[in-house]
Design a protein around this motif. Structure first.
Motif, PDB file in Angstrom:
ATOM      1  N   VAL A  41       0.843  -1.205   0.000  1.00  0.00           N
ATOM      2  CA  VAL A  41       0.000   0.000   0.000  1.00  0.00           C
ATOM      3  C   VAL A  41       0.872   1.247   0.000  1.00  0.00           C
ATOM      4  O   VAL A  41       0.591   2.224  -0.715  1.00  0.00           O
ATOM      5  N   LYS A  42       1.928   1.227   0.790  1.00  0.00           N
ATOM      6  CA  LYS A  42       2.833   2.385   0.819  1.00  0.00           C
ATOM      7  C   LYS A  42       3.425   2.646  -0.562  1.00  0.00           C
ATOM      8  O   LYS A  42       3.545   3.809  -0.991  1.00  0.00           O
ATOM      9  N   ARG A  43       3.812   1.577  -1.275  1.00  0.00           N
ATOM     10  CA  ARG A  43       4.375   1.763  -2.612  1.00  0.00           C
ATOM     11  C   ARG A  43       3.338   2.364  -3.559  1.00  0.00           C
ATOM     12  O   ARG A  43       3.653   3.252  -4.359  1.00  0.00           O
ATOM     13  N   VAL A  44       2.105   1.881  -3.475  1.00  0.00           N
ATOM     14  CA  VAL A  44       1.054   2.384  -4.351  1.00  0.00           C
ATOM     15  C   VAL A  44       0.760   3.847  -4.062  1.00  0.00           C
ATOM     16  O   VAL A  44       0.560   4.650  -4.984  1.00  0.00           O
ATOM     17  N   LEU A  45       0.722   4.216  -2.795  1.00  0.00           N
ATOM     18  CA  LEU A  45       0.459   5.613  -2.445  1.00  0.00           C
ATOM     19  C   LEU A  45       1.564   6.529  -2.964  1.00  0.00           C
ATOM     20  O   LEU A  45       1.308   7.692  -3.303  1.00  0.00           O
ATOM     21  N   ALA A  46       2.792   5.995  -3.015  1.00  0.00           N
ATOM     22  CA  ALA A  46       3.901   6.793  -3.541  1.00  0.00           C
ATOM     23  C   ALA A  46       3.931   6.794  -5.061  1.00  0.00           C
ATOM     24  O   ALA A  46       4.148   7.836  -5.687  1.00  0.00           O
ATOM     25  N   ASP A  47       3.709   5.613  -5.670  1.00  0.00           N
ATOM     26  CA  ASP A  47       3.743   5.474  -7.126  1.00  0.00           C
ATOM     27  C   ASP A  47       3.045   4.166  -7.492  1.00  0.00           C
ATOM     28  O   ASP A  47       3.604   3.088  -7.280  1.00  0.00           O
ATOM     29  N   PRO A  48       1.837   4.203  -8.041  1.00  0.00           N
ATOM     30  CA  PRO A  48       1.104   2.974  -8.370  1.00  0.00           C
ATOM     31  C   PRO A  48       1.872   2.023  -9.282  1.00  0.00           C
ATOM     32  O   PRO A  48       1.636   0.809  -9.248  1.00  0.00           O
TER      33      PRO A  48
END
Length: 411
Positions: A41-48
Protein backbone atom coordinates in the motif's frame (compact mmCIF):
# COMPACT_ATOMS: atom_id res chain seq x y z
CA UNK A 1 -30.43 -24.59 33.77
CA UNK A 2 -31.20 -27.92 32.15
CA UNK A 3 -28.88 -30.90 31.82
CA UNK A 4 -28.82 -30.52 28.04
CA UNK A 5 -27.40 -27.00 28.31
CA UNK A 6 -24.29 -28.01 30.25
CA UNK A 7 -22.33 -29.28 27.21
CA UNK A 8 -23.10 -26.00 25.44
CA UNK A 9 -21.90 -23.95 28.39
CA UNK A 10 -18.73 -26.03 28.62
CA UNK A 11 -18.11 -25.41 24.90
CA UNK A 12 -18.59 -21.67 25.42
CA UNK A 13 -16.17 -21.71 28.36
CA UNK A 14 -13.55 -23.57 26.29
CA UNK A 15 -13.98 -21.09 23.47
CA UNK A 16 -13.61 -18.09 25.76
CA UNK A 17 -10.50 -19.48 27.46
CA UNK A 18 -8.81 -20.25 24.14
CA UNK A 19 -9.79 -16.86 22.76
CA UNK A 20 -8.25 -15.12 25.77
CA UNK A 21 -5.05 -17.16 25.46
CA UNK A 22 -4.75 -16.43 21.74
CA UNK A 23 -5.38 -12.72 22.26
CA UNK A 24 -2.65 -12.53 24.89
CA UNK A 25 -0.22 -14.37 22.60
CA UNK A 26 -0.84 -11.80 19.85
CA UNK A 27 -0.15 -8.77 22.03
CA UNK A 28 2.99 -6.81 21.27
CA UNK A 29 3.62 -8.42 17.87
CA UNK A 30 3.09 -7.40 14.27
CA UNK A 31 2.42 -10.33 11.94
CA UNK A 32 4.97 -10.89 9.19
CA UNK A 33 2.30 -11.24 6.49
CA UNK A 34 0.91 -7.85 7.47
CA UNK A 35 4.13 -6.17 6.34
CA UNK A 36 3.61 -7.49 2.80
CA UNK A 37 0.27 -5.68 2.58
CA UNK A 38 1.44 -2.59 4.46
CA UNK A 39 4.48 -2.03 2.26
CA UNK A 40 2.50 -2.71 -0.94
CA UNK A 41 0.00 0.00 0.00
CA UNK A 42 2.83 2.38 0.82
CA UNK A 43 4.37 1.76 -2.61
CA UNK A 44 1.05 2.38 -4.35
CA UNK A 45 0.46 5.61 -2.44
CA UNK A 46 3.90 6.79 -3.54
CA UNK A 47 3.74 5.47 -7.13
CA UNK A 48 1.10 2.97 -8.37
CA UNK A 49 3.56 1.69 -11.00
CA UNK A 50 5.74 0.17 -8.24
CA UNK A 51 3.10 -2.18 -6.78
CA UNK A 52 5.17 -5.33 -7.41
CA UNK A 53 8.59 -3.74 -6.97
CA UNK A 54 9.55 -5.27 -3.64
CA UNK A 55 13.08 -6.47 -2.88
CA UNK A 56 12.53 -9.88 -4.53
CA UNK A 57 11.72 -8.33 -7.89
CA UNK A 58 8.72 -9.19 -10.06
CA UNK A 59 9.91 -12.60 -11.31
CA UNK A 60 11.70 -13.35 -8.04
CA UNK A 61 8.51 -12.88 -6.03
CA UNK A 62 6.63 -15.21 -8.37
CA UNK A 63 9.32 -17.89 -8.26
CA UNK A 64 9.65 -17.74 -4.46
CA UNK A 65 5.92 -17.14 -3.81
CA UNK A 66 7.00 -14.35 -1.50
CA UNK A 67 6.04 -10.68 -1.49
CA UNK A 68 2.82 -9.11 -2.76
CA UNK A 69 1.12 -11.67 -5.03
CA UNK A 70 -2.41 -10.26 -5.35
CA UNK A 71 -3.99 -8.66 -8.46
CA UNK A 72 -3.94 -4.84 -8.62
CA UNK A 73 -7.60 -4.19 -7.60
CA UNK A 74 -7.00 -5.92 -4.25
CA UNK A 75 -5.41 -2.73 -2.98
CA UNK A 76 -8.93 -1.29 -2.60
CA UNK A 77 -9.56 -3.67 0.31
CA UNK A 78 -6.03 -3.45 1.70
CA UNK A 79 -5.75 0.34 1.64
CA UNK A 80 -6.56 0.85 5.37
CA UNK A 81 -3.56 -1.33 6.25
CA UNK A 82 -1.12 1.21 4.84
CA UNK A 83 -2.57 4.35 6.36
CA UNK A 84 -1.05 5.60 9.58
CA UNK A 85 1.66 3.76 11.49
CA UNK A 86 2.35 0.02 11.07
CA UNK A 87 0.95 -0.59 14.54
CA UNK A 88 -2.29 1.17 13.63
CA UNK A 89 -2.56 -0.72 10.34
CA UNK A 90 -1.94 -4.02 12.09
CA UNK A 91 -4.63 -3.25 14.65
CA UNK A 92 -7.08 -2.62 11.80
CA UNK A 93 -6.24 -5.98 10.22
CA UNK A 94 -6.20 -7.90 13.48
CA UNK A 95 -9.61 -6.73 14.64
CA UNK A 96 -11.00 -6.58 11.13
CA UNK A 97 -10.10 -10.25 10.65
CA UNK A 98 -11.90 -11.12 13.88
CA UNK A 99 -15.09 -9.16 13.24
CA UNK A 100 -15.18 -10.36 9.64
CA UNK A 101 -15.35 -14.02 10.65
CA UNK A 102 -17.90 -13.28 13.37
CA UNK A 103 -20.08 -11.46 10.85
CA UNK A 104 -19.59 -14.10 8.15
CA UNK A 105 -20.50 -17.03 10.39
CA UNK A 106 -23.44 -15.25 12.00
CA UNK A 107 -24.87 -14.34 8.60
CA UNK A 108 -24.20 -17.90 7.48
CA UNK A 109 -26.14 -19.39 10.40
CA UNK A 110 -29.08 -17.12 9.62
CA UNK A 111 -28.94 -18.19 5.97
CA UNK A 112 -28.99 -21.85 6.97
CA UNK A 113 -32.09 -21.35 9.11
CA UNK A 114 -33.83 -19.35 6.38
CA UNK A 115 -33.09 -21.92 3.67
CA UNK A 116 -34.42 -24.80 5.74
CA UNK A 117 -31.20 -26.37 7.03
CA UNK A 118 -31.77 -27.84 10.49
CA UNK A 119 -30.11 -25.64 13.10
CA UNK A 120 -29.91 -25.90 16.93
CA UNK A 121 -31.12 -23.32 19.48
CA UNK A 122 -29.56 -19.86 19.73
CA UNK A 123 -27.21 -20.65 22.62
CA UNK A 124 -25.79 -23.60 20.71
CA UNK A 125 -25.26 -21.45 17.62
CA UNK A 126 -23.36 -18.93 19.74
CA UNK A 127 -21.15 -21.76 21.01
CA UNK A 128 -20.44 -22.98 17.47
CA UNK A 129 -19.45 -19.53 16.26
CA UNK A 130 -17.26 -18.98 19.32
CA UNK A 131 -15.47 -22.31 18.83
CA UNK A 132 -14.85 -21.41 15.19
CA UNK A 133 -13.21 -18.14 16.30
CA UNK A 134 -10.38 -19.97 18.08
CA UNK A 135 -9.39 -22.29 15.24
CA UNK A 136 -5.95 -22.05 13.69
CA UNK A 137 -7.16 -20.34 10.50
CA UNK A 138 -8.74 -17.46 12.41
CA UNK A 139 -5.79 -17.15 14.78
CA UNK A 140 -3.42 -16.90 11.80
CA UNK A 141 -5.61 -14.30 10.10
CA UNK A 142 -5.58 -12.24 13.27
CA UNK A 143 -1.79 -12.49 13.07
CA UNK A 144 -1.72 -10.71 9.71
CA UNK A 145 -3.67 -12.40 6.90
CA UNK A 146 -6.86 -11.47 5.04
CA UNK A 147 -8.76 -14.70 4.37
CA UNK A 148 -11.50 -14.02 6.91
CA UNK A 149 -12.11 -10.69 5.15
CA UNK A 150 -12.49 -12.54 1.85
CA UNK A 151 -14.76 -15.06 3.60
CA UNK A 152 -16.99 -12.18 4.70
CA UNK A 153 -17.14 -10.92 1.10
CA UNK A 154 -18.08 -14.40 -0.13
CA UNK A 155 -20.81 -14.94 2.47
CA UNK A 156 -22.10 -11.40 1.98
CA UNK A 157 -22.27 -11.91 -1.78
CA UNK A 158 -24.00 -15.24 -1.30
CA UNK A 159 -26.56 -13.68 1.03
CA UNK A 160 -27.56 -11.32 -1.76
CA UNK A 161 -27.32 -14.00 -4.46
CA UNK A 162 -29.77 -16.22 -2.53
CA UNK A 163 -32.47 -13.52 -2.40
CA UNK A 164 -35.68 -13.71 -4.42
CA UNK A 165 -35.19 -10.27 -5.97
CA UNK A 166 -33.26 -10.39 -9.26
CA UNK A 167 -31.50 -7.08 -8.65
CA UNK A 168 -30.23 -8.24 -5.29
CA UNK A 169 -28.98 -11.45 -6.90
CA UNK A 170 -27.10 -9.41 -9.49
CA UNK A 171 -25.64 -7.26 -6.71
CA UNK A 172 -24.54 -10.46 -4.97
CA UNK A 173 -22.72 -11.47 -8.15
CA UNK A 174 -20.99 -8.09 -8.24
CA UNK A 175 -19.86 -8.48 -4.62
CA UNK A 176 -18.42 -11.91 -5.46
CA UNK A 177 -16.63 -10.33 -8.44
CA UNK A 178 -14.94 -7.82 -6.14
CA UNK A 179 -13.86 -10.70 -3.90
CA UNK A 180 -12.45 -12.51 -6.93
CA UNK A 181 -10.27 -9.48 -7.71
CA UNK A 182 -8.80 -9.83 -4.21
CA UNK A 183 -8.41 -13.60 -4.38
CA UNK A 184 -9.70 -15.71 -7.24
CA UNK A 185 -11.53 -18.12 -4.93
CA UNK A 186 -15.06 -16.59 -5.10
CA UNK A 187 -15.21 -17.69 -8.76
CA UNK A 188 -15.83 -21.22 -7.48
CA UNK A 189 -19.12 -20.08 -5.96
CA UNK A 190 -20.34 -19.64 -9.53
CA UNK A 191 -19.51 -23.29 -10.22
CA UNK A 192 -21.98 -24.21 -7.51
CA UNK A 193 -24.64 -22.17 -9.32
CA UNK A 194 -24.17 -23.69 -12.77
CA UNK A 195 -27.26 -25.86 -12.41
CA UNK A 196 -29.29 -23.31 -10.46
CA UNK A 197 -31.34 -21.85 -13.30
CA UNK A 198 -33.34 -19.29 -11.32
CA UNK A 199 -30.31 -17.73 -9.66
CA UNK A 200 -27.69 -18.36 -12.29
CA UNK A 201 -28.57 -15.70 -14.88
CA UNK A 202 -28.80 -12.75 -12.50
CA UNK A 203 -25.76 -13.74 -10.42
CA UNK A 204 -23.59 -14.42 -13.46
CA UNK A 205 -24.62 -11.12 -15.05
CA UNK A 206 -23.85 -9.23 -11.85
CA UNK A 207 -20.51 -11.01 -11.54
CA UNK A 208 -19.51 -10.10 -15.10
CA UNK A 209 -20.60 -6.47 -14.74
CA UNK A 210 -18.98 -6.11 -11.33
CA UNK A 211 -15.75 -7.69 -12.50
CA UNK A 212 -15.49 -5.33 -15.46
CA UNK A 213 -16.36 -2.29 -13.34
CA UNK A 214 -13.72 -3.10 -10.72
CA UNK A 215 -11.11 -3.62 -13.45
CA UNK A 216 -11.99 -0.31 -15.11
CA UNK A 217 -11.77 1.58 -11.84
CA UNK A 218 -8.44 -0.04 -11.03
CA UNK A 219 -7.18 0.77 -14.55
CA UNK A 220 -7.63 4.45 -13.69
CA UNK A 221 -5.05 4.01 -10.93
CA UNK A 222 -2.59 1.42 -12.21
CA UNK A 223 -0.72 1.81 -15.51
CA UNK A 224 -0.79 -0.97 -18.09
CA UNK A 225 2.64 -2.26 -17.10
CA UNK A 226 1.38 -3.23 -13.64
CA UNK A 227 -1.25 -5.48 -15.21
CA UNK A 228 1.37 -6.98 -17.50
CA UNK A 229 3.63 -7.56 -14.49
CA UNK A 230 0.93 -9.57 -12.75
CA UNK A 231 -0.84 -11.47 -15.52
CA UNK A 232 2.09 -12.14 -17.88
CA UNK A 233 5.16 -12.28 -15.65
CA UNK A 234 3.87 -13.44 -12.27
CA UNK A 235 0.62 -15.41 -12.48
CA UNK A 236 1.81 -18.19 -14.87
CA UNK A 237 4.90 -18.76 -12.70
CA UNK A 238 2.95 -18.76 -9.42
CA UNK A 239 0.28 -21.13 -10.74
CA UNK A 240 2.84 -23.92 -11.15
CA UNK A 241 4.37 -23.71 -7.69
CA UNK A 242 3.69 -24.49 -4.08
CA UNK A 243 5.65 -23.94 -0.88
CA UNK A 244 6.57 -27.20 0.83
CA UNK A 245 6.74 -25.99 4.44
CA UNK A 246 4.35 -27.81 6.78
CA UNK A 247 2.46 -24.55 7.27
CA UNK A 248 1.11 -25.03 3.75
CA UNK A 249 -1.78 -27.46 4.21
CA UNK A 250 -3.03 -27.56 0.62
CA UNK A 251 -3.44 -30.91 -1.10
CA UNK A 252 -0.70 -30.02 -3.56
CA UNK A 253 1.76 -29.39 -0.74
CA UNK A 254 0.63 -32.51 1.14
CA UNK A 255 1.37 -34.63 -1.92
CA UNK A 256 4.70 -32.98 -2.79
CA UNK A 257 5.92 -33.45 0.79
CA UNK A 258 5.81 -37.23 0.26
CA UNK A 259 9.12 -37.06 -1.63
CA UNK A 260 10.79 -33.93 -0.22
CA UNK A 261 13.54 -34.23 2.46
CA UNK A 262 12.39 -33.85 6.04
CA UNK A 263 14.61 -30.89 6.96
CA UNK A 264 13.42 -28.96 3.94
CA UNK A 265 9.73 -29.13 4.82
CA UNK A 266 10.24 -28.33 8.50
CA UNK A 267 12.52 -25.32 8.31
CA UNK A 268 12.44 -23.82 4.82
CA UNK A 269 9.87 -22.02 2.70
CA UNK A 270 11.18 -23.21 -0.64
CA UNK A 271 8.79 -22.93 -3.57
CA UNK A 272 8.86 -25.95 -5.88
CA UNK A 273 7.15 -26.69 -9.17
CA UNK A 274 4.23 -29.08 -8.66
CA UNK A 275 4.15 -31.83 -11.31
CA UNK A 276 1.41 -31.22 -13.86
CA UNK A 277 -0.39 -34.52 -13.07
CA UNK A 278 -0.63 -33.50 -9.41
CA UNK A 279 -2.00 -30.05 -10.28
CA UNK A 280 -4.53 -31.59 -12.65
CA UNK A 281 -5.52 -34.29 -10.18
CA UNK A 282 -6.12 -31.81 -7.37
CA UNK A 283 -8.21 -29.56 -9.62
CA UNK A 284 -10.28 -32.49 -10.89
CA UNK A 285 -10.83 -33.74 -7.33
CA UNK A 286 -12.14 -30.31 -6.32
CA UNK A 287 -14.53 -30.19 -9.26
CA UNK A 288 -15.62 -33.79 -8.59
CA UNK A 289 -16.47 -32.93 -4.98
CA UNK A 290 -18.58 -29.97 -6.08
CA UNK A 291 -20.34 -32.02 -8.77
CA UNK A 292 -21.00 -34.90 -6.36
CA UNK A 293 -22.47 -32.59 -3.74
CA UNK A 294 -24.60 -30.88 -6.39
CA UNK A 295 -25.91 -34.28 -7.51
CA UNK A 296 -26.64 -35.22 -3.89
CA UNK A 297 -28.60 -32.02 -3.25
CA UNK A 298 -30.64 -32.37 -6.43
CA UNK A 299 -31.31 -36.04 -5.73
CA UNK A 300 -32.44 -35.50 -2.12
CA UNK A 301 -34.05 -32.06 -2.40
CA UNK A 302 -31.68 -30.70 0.25
CA UNK A 303 -31.00 -26.94 0.48
CA UNK A 304 -28.54 -25.61 -2.08
CA UNK A 305 -26.49 -23.92 0.65
CA UNK A 306 -25.00 -27.36 1.32
CA UNK A 307 -23.35 -27.11 -2.09
CA UNK A 308 -22.16 -23.58 -1.31
CA UNK A 309 -20.55 -24.73 1.94
CA UNK A 310 -18.80 -27.54 0.07
CA UNK A 311 -17.55 -25.13 -2.59
CA UNK A 312 -16.01 -22.89 0.06
CA UNK A 313 -14.30 -25.90 1.64
CA UNK A 314 -12.91 -26.99 -1.73
CA UNK A 315 -11.22 -23.58 -2.00
CA UNK A 316 -8.93 -24.53 0.87
CA UNK A 317 -8.09 -27.91 -0.62
CA UNK A 318 -7.16 -26.86 -4.14
CA UNK A 319 -5.41 -23.54 -3.45
CA UNK A 320 -1.70 -24.14 -4.23
CA UNK A 321 -0.85 -21.95 -1.24
CA UNK A 322 -3.34 -23.39 1.23
CA UNK A 323 -1.67 -22.00 4.32
CA UNK A 324 -3.41 -22.60 7.60
CA UNK A 325 -5.24 -19.30 7.25
CA UNK A 326 -6.70 -20.42 3.91
CA UNK A 327 -8.82 -22.94 5.79
CA UNK A 328 -10.99 -20.10 7.07
CA UNK A 329 -13.20 -21.04 4.10
CA UNK A 330 -13.89 -24.42 5.73
CA UNK A 331 -15.51 -22.85 8.80
CA UNK A 332 -19.01 -22.44 7.26
CA UNK A 333 -19.00 -26.16 6.41
CA UNK A 334 -17.80 -27.06 9.90
CA UNK A 335 -20.49 -25.08 11.73
CA UNK A 336 -23.14 -26.31 9.27
CA UNK A 337 -22.26 -29.97 9.82
CA UNK A 338 -22.15 -29.47 13.59
CA UNK A 339 -25.48 -27.60 13.56
CA UNK A 340 -27.16 -30.29 11.45
CA UNK A 341 -25.76 -33.08 13.60
CA UNK A 342 -26.87 -31.46 16.85
CA UNK A 343 -30.33 -30.58 15.56
CA UNK A 344 -30.83 -34.11 14.19
CA UNK A 345 -29.00 -35.87 17.06
CA UNK A 346 -26.60 -37.50 14.63
CA UNK A 347 -23.79 -38.09 17.09
CA UNK A 348 -21.42 -39.85 14.68
CA UNK A 349 -21.30 -36.81 12.43
CA UNK A 350 -21.04 -34.47 15.40
CA UNK A 351 -18.01 -36.50 16.43
CA UNK A 352 -16.51 -36.00 12.96
CA UNK A 353 -17.08 -32.26 13.28
CA UNK A 354 -15.49 -32.26 16.74
CA UNK A 355 -12.42 -34.13 15.47
CA UNK A 356 -12.15 -31.69 12.57
CA UNK A 357 -12.31 -28.79 15.03
CA UNK A 358 -9.51 -30.32 17.11
CA UNK A 359 -7.41 -30.90 13.98
CA UNK A 360 -7.60 -27.30 12.77
CA UNK A 361 -7.51 -25.58 16.16
CA UNK A 362 -3.79 -26.29 16.49
CA UNK A 363 -2.16 -23.72 14.15
CA UNK A 364 -0.78 -25.30 11.00
CA UNK A 365 2.71 -23.91 11.62
CA UNK A 366 3.00 -25.57 15.03
CA UNK A 367 5.56 -28.36 14.81
CA UNK A 368 4.50 -31.51 16.67
CA UNK A 369 7.22 -33.95 17.68
CA UNK A 370 5.27 -37.09 18.55
CA UNK A 371 5.41 -38.64 15.08
CA UNK A 372 8.58 -40.00 13.49
CA UNK A 373 9.44 -38.54 10.09
CA UNK A 374 9.55 -41.96 8.42
CA UNK A 375 6.13 -43.06 9.66
CA UNK A 376 2.81 -42.55 7.88
CA UNK A 377 1.57 -40.81 11.04
CA UNK A 378 3.91 -37.88 10.35
CA UNK A 379 2.31 -37.22 6.98
CA UNK A 380 -1.17 -37.56 8.46
CA UNK A 381 -0.36 -35.06 11.23
CA UNK A 382 0.93 -32.46 8.79
CA UNK A 383 -1.97 -33.01 6.39
CA UNK A 384 -4.54 -32.73 9.15
CA UNK A 385 -6.30 -29.61 7.82
CA UNK A 386 -6.99 -31.27 4.47
CA UNK A 387 -8.02 -34.56 6.11
CA UNK A 388 -10.36 -32.72 8.48
CA UNK A 389 -11.95 -30.95 5.52
CA UNK A 390 -12.48 -34.21 3.64
CA UNK A 391 -14.11 -35.68 6.76
CA UNK A 392 -16.48 -32.72 6.97
CA UNK A 393 -17.39 -33.14 3.30
CA UNK A 394 -18.27 -36.80 3.91
CA UNK A 395 -20.41 -35.76 6.87
CA UNK A 396 -22.14 -33.07 4.78
CA UNK A 397 -22.87 -35.67 2.09
CA UNK A 398 -24.46 -38.00 4.64
CA UNK A 399 -26.48 -35.30 6.36
CA UNK A 400 -27.72 -33.83 3.07
CA UNK A 401 -30.00 -36.83 2.63
CA UNK A 402 -31.87 -35.82 5.78
CA UNK A 403 -32.42 -32.17 4.85
CA UNK A 404 -35.76 -31.77 3.07
CA UNK A 405 -38.60 -29.33 3.17
CA UNK A 406 -40.34 -26.55 1.28
CA UNK A 407 -37.46 -24.16 1.80
CA UNK A 408 -34.98 -26.55 0.22
CA UNK A 409 -36.16 -25.72 -3.27
CA UNK A 410 -34.97 -22.71 -5.23
CA UNK A 411 -37.52 -19.95 -4.92
Amino acid sequence: MTLRQWPVLVAIAIGLLLFAAETVSLSGSVGSDFWVFHLAVKRVLADPATLYHDYHGIVGSAERLLGFLYPPPSIAMLLPLGLGTPEQGYAVLRWGALFAVIGALWIWMRMLAREGVATPPMLTRIALVLLALVTGPVFTCRHGQVDTLVLFIIVGGMTLAWQTNGRLRALGGAVLAFGAWVKIYPVLILVGLLFDGKRRVAVFAGFAAGGVLVALLAAMVFPLQVWIDFFRDMLPVMAQRTIINVDNQSLSADIVRLWVPHAQVMSSFDAVVVPAPVRLGVALLGLAIIAAMQWRVVRTGAPSLIVAASVMAVISLIAPLGWGHSYAYVLPLMVMVAAQAIAGRRWLWLGIAALAWIAITVPAHRQLGFADWSSPLWHLVYSRYALATLGLLVAAWALAGRERGPLSKVR
